[in-house]
Motif scaffolding. Structure first.
Motif, mmCIF file in Angstrom:
data_model
loop_
_atom_site.group_PDB
_atom_site.id
_atom_site.type_symbol
_atom_site.label_atom_id
_atom_site.label_comp_id
_atom_site.label_asym_id
_atom_site.label_seq_id
_atom_site.Cartn_x
_atom_site.Cartn_y
_atom_site.Cartn_z
ATOM 1 N N GLY A 50 0.804 -1.231 0.000
ATOM 2 C CA GLY A 50 0.000 0.000 0.000
ATOM 3 C C GLY A 50 0.830 1.271 0.000
ATOM 4 O O GLY A 50 0.293 2.355 -0.235
ATOM 5 N N GLU A 51 2.145 1.150 0.251
ATOM 6 C CA GLU A 51 2.969 2.355 0.294
ATOM 7 C C GLU A 51 3.325 2.812 -1.131
ATOM 8 O O GLU A 51 3.396 2.006 -2.060
ATOM 9 N N LEU A 52 3.556 4.128 -1.221
ATOM 10 C CA LEU A 52 3.831 4.721 -2.528
ATOM 11 C C LEU A 52 5.341 4.832 -2.762
ATOM 12 O O LEU A 52 6.063 5.437 -1.961
ATOM 13 N N LEU A 53 5.803 4.241 -3.869
ATOM 14 C CA LEU A 53 7.232 4.212 -4.188
ATOM 15 C C LEU A 53 7.514 5.056 -5.420
ATOM 16 O O LEU A 53 6.773 4.978 -6.406
ATOM 17 N N LEU A 54 8.592 5.808 -5.354
ATOM 18 C CA LEU A 54 9.095 6.448 -6.569
ATOM 19 C C LEU A 54 10.421 5.789 -6.924
ATOM 20 O O LEU A 54 11.378 5.843 -6.145
ATOM 21 N N MET A 55 10.434 5.124 -8.072
ATOM 22 C CA MET A 55 11.681 4.530 -8.580
ATOM 23 C C MET A 55 12.163 5.427 -9.717
ATOM 24 O O MET A 55 11.343 5.841 -10.553
ATOM 25 N N GLU A 56 13.439 5.746 -9.724
ATOM 26 C CA GLU A 56 13.937 6.615 -10.798
ATOM 27 C C GLU A 56 15.381 6.275 -11.148
ATOM 28 O O GLU A 56 16.111 5.750 -10.309
ATOM 29 N N ALA A 57 15.751 6.593 -12.393
ATOM 30 C CA ALA A 57 17.119 6.283 -12.832
ATOM 31 C C ALA A 57 17.573 7.235 -13.919
ATOM 32 O O ALA A 57 16.750 7.820 -14.639
ATOM 33 N N PHE A 58 18.893 7.359 -14.009
ATOM 34 C CA PHE A 58 19.527 8.151 -15.069
ATOM 35 C C PHE A 58 20.733 7.365 -15.554
ATOM 36 O O PHE A 58 21.440 6.768 -14.734
ATOM 37 N N GLY A 59 20.970 7.360 -16.833
ATOM 38 C CA GLY A 59 22.130 6.605 -17.316
ATOM 39 C C GLY A 59 22.556 6.982 -18.709
ATOM 40 O O GLY A 59 22.073 7.967 -19.281
#
Ligand code: ACO
Length: 322
Positions: free
Chosen positions: A301-310
């Motif tokens: 139920g928790e809100l996740l922000l996944m992010e990446a740069f490459g």
């Protein structure tokens, strides 16, 4: 509308630990410099002969087990990797065969450090439109194979590993949005400038090796990730305080801190594995996610922000309710 939800996570690391102290004996560097500039203490290195698929398979099996999914239920295999076992078949097809599957689509996605977000975005669409009910999405790398171990500006940064998730449909919640970007004009900033159809001579002579303009990459990463945070939140009508966890690509703790500041998140709400794993490119997000799910930090139920740069440059984010 149906969502694609993360049903289970898994990961796997090679046994061999390469410490900063060992790197001090290989190039002109120091544990203090590496820690201060990157946050990295150690990284894992695949054994001779141990391949990307060798790391991907146990990660995938763990994710399937966590999701309560039998391998034969998988109807889509997507592997994000920049270091495939071989030119072809894809690592996804090799993995599919090892899992005893046949017939379902299996393919690799190559977006370097943003690879897992790209793979997730592709698989999410298969699940949402009903084409897949159990999608296996893996990020797996043996970056150590393309590191120039005499170049202190890059060899201290990278490591090997694999992480995986299983996606399935959910009527209520799951992945809320994905945001993908690329700008190929920056190729010289971060590149392995030799390959199959170009520089055959160089490939034979010296093999592939990462070349990087670190300062440029750093600046672009911070700028692009800050804009990405705004984009992902705005797309969902959410504010800075709504995100429970930042699960970032693990390149450098200073880049991660900048993104956390932008989100207004204290570092306790950021999943950090860079100290132990280094930069494992497409594997870093699912490795971090699996660690925080298994140790009980991330809850349903928790809100996740996944992010990446490459490299590419490529950058992307995924906002998901776990
Ligand atoms: N040990 C000791 N000194 C070093 C090392 C090292 N391993 N590497 C570089 N230096 C020296 C440089 O030669 C330079 O010396 P000089 O001032 O005498 O010329 C000095 O340290 C400073 O170098 P910078 O490159 O300016 O150092 P910076 O603070 O930018 O840190 C770093 C370098 C860590 C690479 C940083 O730029 C960075 O993290 N950039 C992002 C790169 C990245 O993460 N790439 C991974 C792929 S993309 C991604 O995943 C986001």
């Amino acid at each position: 509308m149906s969502y694609a939800r993360i049903l289970g996570t898994g990961s796997h690391l090679p046994e061999r630990v390469l410490t900063n102290a060992e790197l001090e004996r290989m190039v002109e560097t120091s544990d203090a410099w590496i820690r201060e500039r990157t946050g990295i203490r150690e990284r894992r290195i695949a054994a001779p002969g141990e391949t990307t698929c060798d790391l991907a398979e146990p990660a995938a099996r763990r994710a399937l087990e966590a999701a309560g999914t039998a391998p034969e239920e998988v109807d889509l295999v997507v592997v994000a990797t920049t270091t495939p076992d071989q030119v072809f078949p894809s690592t996804a097809c090799l993995l599919q065969a090892r899992l005893g599957l046949a017939g379902c689509p299996a393919f690799d996605v190559q977006a370097v450090c943003t690879g897992f977000i790209y793979a997730l975005a592709v698989a999410e669409r298969f699940v949402r439109d009903g084409a897949s009910r159990r999608a296996l999405v893996v990020g797996a790398e043996t970056l150590s194979r393309i590191v120039d171990w005499s170049d202190r500006s890059t060899c201290v940064l990278f490591g090997d590993g694999a992480g995986a998730v299983v996606l399935g449909p959910d009527e209520e919640t799951g992945i809320l949005s994905t945001h993908l970007h690329a700008d190929g004009r920056h190729e010289p900033c971060l590149t392995v400038p030799c390959g199959i159809s170009r520089d055959q001579e160089r490939l034979r002579r010296e093999g592939p090796a990462i070349r990087m303009q670190g300062r440029e990459v750093f600046k672009m990463a911070v700028r692009s990730l800050e804009a990405l945070v705004d984009e992902a939140l705005e797309a969902n009508g959410l504010g800075r305080g709504d995100v429970d966890w930042l699960v970032p690509h693990q390149a450098n703790h200073r880049i991660i801190e900048a993104t956390a500041r932008k989100l207004g998140l204290p570092m306790e709400r950021v999943v950090l594995t860079v100290a132990e794993h280094g930069n494992t490119s497409a594997a870093s997000i699912p490795l971090a996610l699996d660690q925080a799910v298994r140790d009980g930090r991330i809850r349903r139920g928790e809100l996740l922000l996944m992010e990446a740069f490459g490299a590419g440059f490529t950058w992307g984010a995924c906002l998901a309710r776990y």
